[in-house]
Scaffold this active site. Structure first.
Site, PDB file in Angstrom:
ATOM      1  N   ASN A   1      -0.220   9.623   9.660  1.00 36.04           N
ATOM      2  CA  ASN A   1      -0.467   8.417   8.860  1.00 36.04           C
ATOM      3  C   ASN A   1       0.675   8.347   7.847  1.00 36.04           C
ATOM      4  OD1 ASN A   1      -1.335   6.423   7.160  1.00 36.04           O
ATOM      5  ND2 ASN A   1      -3.399   7.237   6.895  1.00 36.04           N
TER       6      ASN A   1
ATOM      7  N   ARG B   1      -1.036   5.996  12.923  1.00 32.38           N
ATOM      8  CA  ARG B   1      -1.758   4.881  12.310  1.00 32.38           C
ATOM      9  C   ARG B   1      -0.731   3.809  11.969  1.00 32.38           C
ATOM     10  NH1 ARG B   1      -3.278   3.824   6.281  1.00 32.38           N
ATOM     11  NH2 ARG B   1      -4.598   2.004   6.580  1.00 32.38           N
TER      12      ARG B   1
ATOM     13  N   HIS C   1      -9.099  -1.752   8.089  1.00 33.23           N
ATOM     14  CA  HIS C   1     -10.080  -0.660   8.208  1.00 33.23           C
ATOM     15  C   HIS C   1     -10.735  -0.661   9.588  1.00 33.23           C
ATOM     16  CE1 HIS C   1     -10.894  -0.689   3.568  1.00 33.23           C
ATOM     17  NE2 HIS C   1     -10.015   0.251   3.862  1.00 33.23           N
TER      18      HIS C   1
ATOM     19  N   ARG D   1      -7.924  -3.972  -6.457  1.00 31.62           N
ATOM     20  CA  ARG D   1      -7.717  -5.312  -5.889  1.00 31.62           C
ATOM     21  C   ARG D   1      -8.861  -6.243  -6.271  1.00 31.62           C
ATOM     22  NH1 ARG D   1      -7.074  -2.700  -0.396  1.00 31.62           N
ATOM     23  NH2 ARG D   1      -4.932  -1.924  -0.344  1.00 31.62           N
TER      24      ARG D   1
ATOM     25  N   GLU E   1     -11.193   8.575  10.402  1.00 30.32           N
ATOM     26  CA  GLU E   1     -10.174   7.759  11.070  1.00 30.32           C
ATOM     27  C   GLU E   1      -9.205   8.626  11.876  1.00 30.32           C
ATOM     28  OE1 GLU E   1     -10.015   5.873   7.152  1.00 30.32           O
ATOM     29  OE2 GLU E   1      -9.227   4.113   8.174  1.00 30.32           O
TER      30      GLU E   1
END
Ligand code: ADP
Length: 396
Positions: free
Chosen positions: A7, A92, A181, A240, A382
């Site tokens: 990743n 990823r 996601h 955010r 993940e």
């Protein structure tokens, strides 16, 4: 047979080496501050129970990958004796645009298509590409697979992914909802179906971490999700803003004489829980502070209210809901937040058992006995999902 999962961020590389097909983690680590004066690497050989921390300059991603490979084959903290023992690499990649509705083998064409998505993901895709090219240079012919955050959401219908703005923005710039996601939502959905023994269930998945999103999954397919063109839309997140009147940014930009870039920075990095609480983006800090700090309490209440609103709207989208799943750092670890999100929903069939909720860990249900809608905590993984895709696509 071993699969390495990478990743790659703009200045970091996260990695895990798995023994496949059992998906057992052999080693994992994180290299940060690539390109800075001193980079930091933490490597763990899981079964040996050994850890190594390094602080040294790592100039770029290729140097970073070389360092990671030297640790994976190291006498003391290594877990393989030779790089040939890595049969595949799963990467990823954040944005697959409309080009990828599944994970895919990395070829020259795949790389070009990922490059083409850089325009809509300028912060994320270049980093993924750096990881791919660094691995390719070192490992040469080893098979590599790209796993996209967006691909699970490619089943969302046009009326849900289009924005009600001039159509030519879609034609010219591919402005639409993509969602993110996806690897987590898909993995957690699959685990729910197994745990609840409900194949093809209709599920609302709430991934609540520092970044957060909700997805409506109908019989295995994502039909709507809260993030949009970028990960900024939807829930209140750590830093955010999530949803708001789109007139707010232009209003403030003219009042404060701000550029588009400045505004983008504020909405992504200085808003959300941090912006409202004026304190922290970390839910643990806010839960503690809320006892005496009204802004911290307000930030938590806004966070929970926004998730509740999405659950309500996705119940309408799905028509019938078998389960609601909580995952991500907050979703997995905070019974308090789960409880607050779900309070007052009994009439909708959402009945949280406070005692079960307080004890739910890993993979556990916490609805009241005989409640029509199952409530689950399911830890996301993940990296494991990426390793499985890599194995299934490139090595099986
Ligand atoms: P990321 O999106 O960076 O992967 P994570 O999924 O790791 O984020 O989630 C990070 C968030 O989870 C932080 O807000 C952190 O405070 C929160 N979190 C972790 N453990 C707990 C806990 N026990 N209680 C409340 N929040 C928690």
């Amino acid at each position: 047979m071993n699969v390495l999962v990478i990743n790659s961020g703009s200045s970091s590389i996260k990695y895990q080496l798995f023994a496949m097909p059992e998906a057992k983690v052999l080693a994992k680590g994180l290299l940060e501050k690539i390109g800075e004066e001193t980079s930091a690497l933490k490597h763990t050989a899981v079964e040996k129970g050994k850890e190594k921390k390094l602080e040294q300059k790592v100039a770029d991603h290729k140097a970073g990958m070389s360092l990671i490979f030297s640790l994976l084959t190291d006498k003391e903290v290594g877990v393989i004796s030779d790089m040939n023992e890595i049969s595949g690499v799963g990467h990823r990649v954040v944005h697959g645009g409309e080009a990828f509705s599944n994970s895919t083998l990395i070829t020259d064409e795949t790389v070009k298509a990922i490059e083409a998505c850089c325009e809509i993901a300028p912060l994320h895709n270049p980093a993924g590409l750096q990881g791919i090219s660094a691995c390719k240079e070192i490992l040469k012919d080893v098979k590599m697979v790209a796993v996209f955050d967006t691909s699970f959401h490619q089943t969302i219908p046009d009326y849900a992914y289009m924005y009600a703005v001039p159509y030519e923005w879609y034609d010219k710039y591919k402005v639409r909802r993509y969602g993110f996601h996806g690897t987590s939502h898909k993995y957690v959905y699959g685990e729910f179906c197994k745990a609840a023994n409900k194949p093809n269930a209709n599920v609302i998945v709430c991934h609540l971490g520092n970044g957060a999103s909700v997805t409506a999954v109908k019989e295995g397919k994502s039909v709507d999700t809260s993030m949009g063109l970028t990960p900024l839309e939807g829930l209140v997140m750590g830093t955010r803003s999530g949803d708001m009147d789109p007139a707010v940014p232009t209003f403030i930009m003219s009042k404060e004489n701000m550029s588009a870039k400045d505004m983008d920075n504020v909405l992504n990095k200085k808003s959300g829980l941090l912006g409202v609480s004026c304190l922290s983006n970390d839910m643990r800090n806010l839960e503690e502070a809320a006892k005496s700090n009204t802004k911290a309490e307000l930030a938590i209440t806004m966070f929970c209210y926004r998730v509740k609103k999405y659950i309500g709207s996705y119940m309408a989208v799905l028509g019938h809901v078998d389960g609601i799943v909580f995952t991500g750092g907050i979703g997995e670890n905070s019974p308090y937040i789960r409880g607050r999100i779900l309070e007052g929903l009994d009439e909708l069939g959402i009945k949280c058992d406070a005692d079960k909720n307080s004890k739910a860990r890993g993979c556990a249900n916490f609805e009241k006995d005989n409640a029509p809608i199952k409530l689950y905590v399911i830890a996301t993984d993940e990296e494991k999902a990426i390793a499985m895709d890599t194995y299934n696509i490139a090595l099986k």
